[in-house]
Motif scaffolding. Structure first.
Motif, mmCIF file in Angstrom:
data_model
loop_
_atom_site.group_PDB
_atom_site.id
_atom_site.type_symbol
_atom_site.label_atom_id
_atom_site.label_comp_id
_atom_site.label_asym_id
_atom_site.label_seq_id
_atom_site.Cartn_x
_atom_site.Cartn_y
_atom_site.Cartn_z
ATOM 1 N N VAL A 132 -18.340 10.678 17.310
ATOM 2 C CA VAL A 132 -18.323 9.764 18.452
ATOM 3 C C VAL A 132 -17.184 10.183 19.370
ATOM 4 N N ARG A 133 -17.495 10.360 20.657
ATOM 5 C CA ARG A 133 -16.497 10.812 21.619
ATOM 6 C C ARG A 133 -16.388 9.804 22.766
ATOM 7 N N PHE A 134 -15.279 9.873 23.477
ATOM 8 C CA PHE A 134 -15.018 8.911 24.548
ATOM 9 C C PHE A 134 -14.918 9.613 25.895
ATOM 10 N N ASP A 135 -15.416 8.935 26.928
ATOM 11 C CA ASP A 135 -15.375 9.471 28.289
ATOM 12 C C ASP A 135 -15.183 8.313 29.276
ATOM 13 N N PRO A 136 -14.030 7.622 29.201
ATOM 14 C CA PRO A 136 -13.816 6.446 30.049
ATOM 15 C C PRO A 136 -13.476 6.820 31.484
ATOM 16 N N GLU A 137 -13.646 5.857 32.364
ATOM 17 C CA GLU A 137 -13.186 5.936 33.740
ATOM 18 C C GLU A 137 -12.382 4.678 34.022
ATOM 19 N N ALA A 138 -11.808 4.571 35.199
ATOM 20 C CA ALA A 138 -10.939 3.436 35.503
ATOM 21 C C ALA A 138 -11.653 2.104 35.316
ATOM 22 N N ASP A 139 -12.908 2.016 35.750
ATOM 23 C CA ASP A 139 -13.611 0.743 35.693
ATOM 24 C C ASP A 139 -14.721 0.700 34.653
ATOM 25 N N MET A 140 -14.743 1.702 33.761
ATOM 26 C CA MET A 140 -15.820 1.756 32.775
ATOM 27 C C MET A 140 -15.350 2.416 31.481
ATOM 28 N N PHE A 141 -15.601 1.753 30.356
ATOM 29 C CA PHE A 141 -15.388 2.363 29.050
ATOM 30 C C PHE A 141 -16.703 2.987 28.609
ATOM 31 N N ALA A 142 -16.640 4.194 28.083
ATOM 32 C CA ALA A 142 -17.854 4.852 27.617
ATOM 33 C C ALA A 142 -17.565 5.665 26.364
ATOM 34 N N ALA A 143 -18.412 5.490 25.359
ATOM 35 C CA ALA A 143 -18.399 6.308 24.155
ATOM 36 C C ALA A 143 -19.787 6.917 24.032
ATOM 37 N N TYR A 144 -19.880 8.104 23.450
ATOM 38 C CA TYR A 144 -21.193 8.728 23.349
ATOM 39 C C TYR A 144 -21.274 9.615 22.122
ATOM 40 N N SER A 145 -22.502 9.925 21.720
ATOM 41 C CA SER A 145 -22.729 10.798 20.578
ATOM 42 C C SER A 145 -24.155 11.315 20.614
ATOM 43 N N ASP A 146 -24.346 12.513 20.052
ATOM 44 C CA ASP A 146 -25.690 13.053 19.883
ATOM 45 C C ASP A 146 -26.346 12.488 18.627
ATOM 46 N N ASP A 147 -25.544 11.840 17.782
ATOM 47 C CA ASP A 147 -26.019 11.269 16.532
ATOM 48 C C ASP A 147 -26.335 9.798 16.753
ATOM 49 N N ARG A 148 -27.609 9.471 16.808
ATOM 50 C CA ARG A 148 -28.043 8.109 17.116
ATOM 51 C C ARG A 148 -27.475 7.089 16.140
ATOM 52 N N GLU A 149 -27.593 7.360 14.852
ATOM 53 C CA GLU A 149 -27.125 6.401 13.853
ATOM 54 C C GLU A 149 -25.614 6.220 13.920
ATOM 55 N N ALA A 150 -24.905 7.297 14.248
ATOM 56 C CA ALA A 150 -23.452 7.210 14.330
ATOM 57 C C ALA A 150 -23.015 6.283 15.453
ATOM 58 N N ILE A 151 -23.601 6.443 16.637
ATOM 59 C CA ILE A 151 -23.188 5.617 17.764
ATOM 60 C C ILE A 151 -23.620 4.173 17.574
ATOM 61 N N LEU A 152 -24.773 3.963 16.959
ATOM 62 C CA LEU A 152 -25.212 2.595 16.683
ATOM 63 C C LEU A 152 -24.281 1.922 15.693
ATOM 64 N N SER A 153 -23.891 2.667 14.672
ATOM 65 C CA SER A 153 -22.971 2.135 13.672
ATOM 66 C C SER A 153 -21.618 1.816 14.294
ATOM 67 N N PHE A 154 -21.117 2.743 15.109
ATOM 68 C CA PHE A 154 -19.841 2.527 15.775
ATOM 69 C C PHE A 154 -19.914 1.317 16.709
ATOM 70 N N ALA A 155 -20.976 1.236 17.488
ATOM 71 C CA ALA A 155 -21.111 0.151 18.461
ATOM 72 C C ALA A 155 -21.085 -1.212 17.783
ATOM 73 N N THR A 156 -21.844 -1.340 16.711
ATOM 74 C CA THR A 156 -21.903 -2.616 16.000
ATOM 75 C C THR A 156 -20.556 -2.974 15.388
ATOM 76 N N ALA A 157 -19.915 -1.989 14.768
ATOM 77 C CA ALA A 157 -18.637 -2.233 14.103
ATOM 78 C C ALA A 157 -17.526 -2.527 15.117
ATOM 79 N N PHE A 158 -17.506 -1.804 16.228
ATOM 80 C CA PHE A 158 -16.463 -2.009 17.228
ATOM 81 C C PHE A 158 -16.613 -3.375 17.888
ATOM 82 N N LYS A 159 -17.857 -3.768 18.193
ATOM 83 C CA LYS A 159 -18.067 -5.105 18.765
ATOM 84 C C LYS A 159 -17.605 -6.170 17.776
#
Length: 249
Positions: A203-230
């Motif tokens: 999972v990698r991060f690419d934020p901007e001043a007015d937007m937080f963004a995380a991304y991944s090529d691994d679908r399950e990884a980003i879904l897992s991260f998203a749920t856990a981080f929320k």
């Protein structure tokens, strides 16, 4: 545009000193305000929630901006926060048509459509965007974060920063934290390192001043991260503890 001026405007933008941007650009004679300066002025007005004035300036350079996805995005942003959802939908659809990989544009298009639906507004579709049905349920769970799928198979987790958990960042405002996208990235990095270290290189991060963004090529990884981080964000004790170790970007 003068390089030194652009450097100064960028510095003020990163420090959320939007009033300085507005005052500086307004001092420049109208004849010397090129397309880029007008767009930066309108962006600063957006960031001060002066959306009607921002729209006026964006539309003043409409001819130059018609093929620029960033111009459409910033205009759509103003429409969205004015709750002019039909106009926002049409504008963000243009963003996606011009740049299908623009995760922010896709997310705001989805948000605009959802908001229009709740408001009972008739929606206008100019360009279709494939909906990933598997993400719709996840988006409900992690709201106000959102997940957006891309044509290359990657998935982004996005948050338009501002109100959500703003009080957390205020606890360290004297150190320079403002709750912008970079601050969210610093917080998320601590969470990832301490709570989900197996995903640090996935999972990698690419934020901007007015937007937080995380991304991944691994679908399950980003879904897992998203749920856990929320979930962590909703645990005040945990998120404050994690934030105590965040480093200012």
């Amino acid at each position: 545009m003068d390089k030194d001026l652009l450097k100064q405007l960028t510095l003020w933008h990163n420090k959320n000193q939007h009033d300085k941007i507005i005052n500086k650009i307004m001092e420049i004679p109208e004849a010397d305000k090129d397309y880029d300066l007008v767009c930066l002025l309108a962006r600063a007005l957006n960031n001060q929630e002066n959306y009607k004035e921002a729209i006026k300036y964006f539309l003043s350079v409409q001819k130059q901006g018609q093929h620029d996805p960033l111009w459409h995005f910033r205009l759509g942003y103003a429409y969205y926060y004015l709750k002019q959802y039909k106009e926002a939908i049409a504008t963000f659809e243009q963003v996606v048509a011009l740049d299908p990989e623009d995760a922010h544009g896709r997310r705001f298009l989805e948000m605009s459509r959802n908001a229009a639906g709740r408001a009972g507004n008739e929606m206008v579709h100019i360009a279709s965007v494939e909906q990933d049905e598997g993400l719709l349920e996840a988006n409900e769970e992690i709201n106000p974060f959102g997940l957006v799928s891309h044509n290359n198979g990657s998935i982004s987790m996005i948050l338009g920063v501002g109100e959500y958990k703003h009080e957390i960042f205020q606890t360290r405002s004297q150190e320079g934290f403002e709750g912008n996208g970079y601050d969210w990235g610093s917080l998320a990095a601590v969470f990832l390192k301490e709570r989900m270290p197996h995903l640090v290189h996935i999972v990698r991060f690419d934020p901007e001043a007015d937007m937080f963004a995380a991304y991944s090529d691994d679908r399950e990884a980003i879904l897992s991260f998203a749920t856990a981080f929320k979930g962590a964000c909703e645990d005040d004790f945990l998120i404050k503890d994690l934030f105590s170790r965040a480093e200012l970007d």
